[in-house]
Write an enzyme that holds these catalytic residues in place. Structure first.
Site, PDB file in Angstrom:
ATOM      1  N   SER A  77     105.198  95.759  32.390  1.00 30.14           N
ATOM      2  CA  SER A  77     103.782  95.520  32.149  1.00 30.14           C
ATOM      3  C   SER A  77     103.660  94.066  31.715  1.00 30.14           C
ATOM      4  O   SER A  77     104.659  93.411  31.458  1.00 30.14           O
ATOM      5  CB  SER A  77     103.269  96.428  31.042  1.00 30.14           C
ATOM      6  OG  SER A  77     103.967  96.137  29.852  1.00 30.14           O
ATOM      7  N   LYS A  78     102.462  93.603  31.626  1.00 29.44           N
ATOM      8  CA  LYS A  78     102.248  92.193  31.265  1.00 29.44           C
ATOM      9  C   LYS A  78     102.961  91.879  29.937  1.00 29.44           C
ATOM     10  O   LYS A  78     103.538  90.824  29.753  1.00 29.44           O
ATOM     11  CB  LYS A  78     100.746  91.917  31.160  1.00 29.44           C
ATOM     12  CG  LYS A  78     100.409  90.502  30.753  1.00 29.44           C
ATOM     13  CD  LYS A  78      99.673  89.748  31.831  1.00 29.44           C
ATOM     14  CE  LYS A  78      99.354  88.351  31.341  1.00 29.44           C
ATOM     15  NZ  LYS A  78      99.551  87.322  32.315  1.00 29.44           N
ATOM     16  N   ARG A  79     102.919  92.861  29.035  1.00 25.01           N
ATOM     17  CA  ARG A  79     103.547  92.662  27.731  1.00 25.01           C
ATOM     18  C   ARG A  79     105.077  92.708  27.859  1.00 25.01           C
ATOM     19  O   ARG A  79     105.798  92.031  27.156  1.00 25.01           O
ATOM     20  CB  ARG A  79     103.054  93.742  26.779  1.00 25.01           C
ATOM     21  CG  ARG A  79     102.935  93.335  25.336  1.00 25.01           C
ATOM     22  CD  ARG A  79     102.087  94.329  24.543  1.00 25.01           C
ATOM     23  NE  ARG A  79     102.269  95.704  24.989  1.00 25.01           N
ATOM     24  CZ  ARG A  79     103.268  96.504  24.617  1.00 25.01           C
ATOM     25  NH1 ARG A  79     104.193  96.053  23.796  1.00 25.01           N
ATOM     26  NH2 ARG A  79     103.335  97.748  25.052  1.00 25.01           N
TER      27      ARG A  79
END
Ligand code: GLU
Length: 488
Positions: free
Chosen positions: A254-256
């Site tokens: 995910s982006k994180r």
């Protein structure tokens, strides 16, 4: 390999270049270099609904920053251009007409409403969804009538029934599909644009691509592509589907968790060569213990046989570690401009300091930093007196005894001639001996007084760089601070 290797990275400009895309580009690049082949960049922008403004520029910028300069592609014509699919629409049209002419494709005049309704009925009846081939056997008259009345149509490939479609994936081995699970796929949409499948296959053929290296999310497309090659009478390229990249907890990126863009890594203080090396090891290994590898070593060792079909894990801590190794080994001069930008971004004013001074700061800091940003975030005291002291360290170090010791240090420093690290070291050792204490008793409060924090490069090196006057002033300030706390 007899024929010369030609590979391509074929991103769609639907967003930034993320880790998965960069890894695909990089494996193509390494494979091309390993075999003295050609690395091609092709932009697959035929899905106009998914086009994102600025994405194309970011893809170019990201690839260049990572060192993945393409041999052929936009701004690098190699005779197979244009390399942007939206500029090749006439080519797809021409080739779809060939398939219509040879009877391998047909015009489908079904309305989108009918297709939607069909899907809904299939779902309700729990049948596999797919086009029911209604237009596959229209008579010439029916077709002529539709065309005359201007009915919009798509072009579909006639998928043969009851066929085993087999291809060999260079990473996974033989893969087999039954053609009966494949839909009569659309090649040309009603707006005249090709689908991904059509444009991808036509271009891979016309651009003489020998090996298709792409993420394994495309594996289900490959049997369709094989049938399309067959319909054209073309030999398909070799296929290799690269393993998926997961986050350390086994989930999707995910982006994180790692799916940040390549440019985010740049902004986050990573060096391109470190990210390059790290990405090369996502799913591939040289087959020995080596991890830090130069570009040349990577090229010499790269082979598809050593790409694992198992999912790869994006471990950001490992990336940080690797970046630290690269940072420590990098010439400080090469880091200066980037550090200057980062200091400016953080409003740390370094304008009053010479490049030599800044280079010395970088040299001291880089060996204990994991990211470029660590260098600039932790070096503020080289440019200004500390305004505060780390609370925990101060509670421990700033005792009344320390105030006295700091006074003694300052008296001794005032009497020094040249202010070099080795001279300061001798002075600290002599003082410690004469007072019958360990040098730590002097070093810790002195470091906190001078830098405001309890960790950093060697204290004597910091002192030499900051200079005698600043050091003495900072120690005086700390003594005043300790005394004022005591009197409260
Ligand atoms: N345009 C596709 C993508 O965005 C390319 C897939 C392929 O390499 O065939 O990844």
């Amino acid at each position: 390999m007899a024929e010369s290797v030609r590979v391509r990275f074929a991103p769609s400009p639907t967003g930034y270049l993320h880790v998965g895309g960069a890894r695909s580009a990089l494996f193509n690049y390494l494979f091309a270099r390993r075999h003295n082949g050609t690395f091609i960049l092709r932009i697959e922008d035929t899905d106009q609904t998914r086009f994102v403004e600025g994405a194309l520029q970011e893809i170019y910028e990201s690839l260049k920053w990572l060192g993945l300069q393409w041999d052929e592609g936009p701004q690098a014509d190699g005779g197979c251009g244009p390399y942007i699919q939206s500029q090749r629409l006439h080519i797809y049209k021409e080739y779809s007409e060939k398939l219509l002419g040879s009877g391998h494709a047909y015009r489908c005049f079904c309305t989108p409403e009918r297709i939607t309704q069909l899907r809904a009925e299939q779902e309700k009846a729990k049948q596999p969804s797919g086009y029911d081939k209604k237009c596959r056997n229209l008579s010439d008259d029916e077709i002529a009538a539709h065309l005359a009345s201007g009915t919009p149509f798509v072009v579909r490939l006639k998928i043969p029934s009851g066929r085993k479609v087999v291809f060999t994936d260079k990473i996974r081995g033989a893969i087999e599909y039954s053609s009966d699970v494949l839909d009569d796929l659309v090649l040309i949409k009603s707006d005249g644009y090709p689908t991904y499948h059509m444009a991808n296959v036509v271009d891979d053929h016309l651009m003489n691509i020998t090996h298709v290296l792409r993420g394994d999310e495309w594996i289900a497309s490959t049997p369709r592509h094989v049938l399309l090659y067959e319909a054209f009478g073309w030999t398909p390229p070799e296929f290799a589907h690269l393993p998926i990249i997961l986050s350390p907890d086994g989930g999707k990126l995910s982006k994180r968790k790692g799916a940040a863009s390549v440019m985010d890594f740049k902004r986050g203080g990573f060096l391109p060569e470190a990210l390059f090396n790290f990405l090369a090891l996502l799913g591939w290994s040289p087959g020995d213990e080596r991890e830090k590898m130069s570009l040349k070593e990577l090229i010499d060792a790269f082979s598809l046989e050593k790409v694992s079909p198992k999912s790869a894990v994006f471990d950001e801590q490992k990336l940080e570690w690797m970046n630290g190794v690269y940072l420590a080994g990098k010439n400080s001069d090469a880091l200066l401009d980037d550090c200057k930008d980062l200091w400016a971004e953080r409003k740390i004013d370094v304008s009053g300091f010479s490049d030599d001074y800044l280079l010395s700061v970088i040299t001291l800091m880089k060996v204990r930093s994991r990211r470029l940003t660590d260098i600039v975030d932790n070096s503020f005291y080289f440019f200004a007196d500390p305004l505060s002291y780390d609370e925990k360290a101060a509670a421990k170090q700033f005792t009344s005894d320390a105030a006295f010791v700091l006074g003694v240090i300052n008296d001794a420093l005032a009497g020094t001639g040249s202010f070099t690290a080795s001279e300061i070291e001798t002075l600290f050792k002599t003082l410690a001996e004469s007072r019958g204490v360990s040098t730590g008793k002097l070093i810790h409060p002195a470091r906190l007084s001078i830098s405001g924090v309890s960790a950093g490069p060697g204290l004597y090196e910091i002192m030499e760089l900051i200079g005698k006057d600043s050091v003495i002033r900072r120690i005086e300030n700390a003594i005043t601070h300790i005394r004022s706390k005591e009197s409260k």
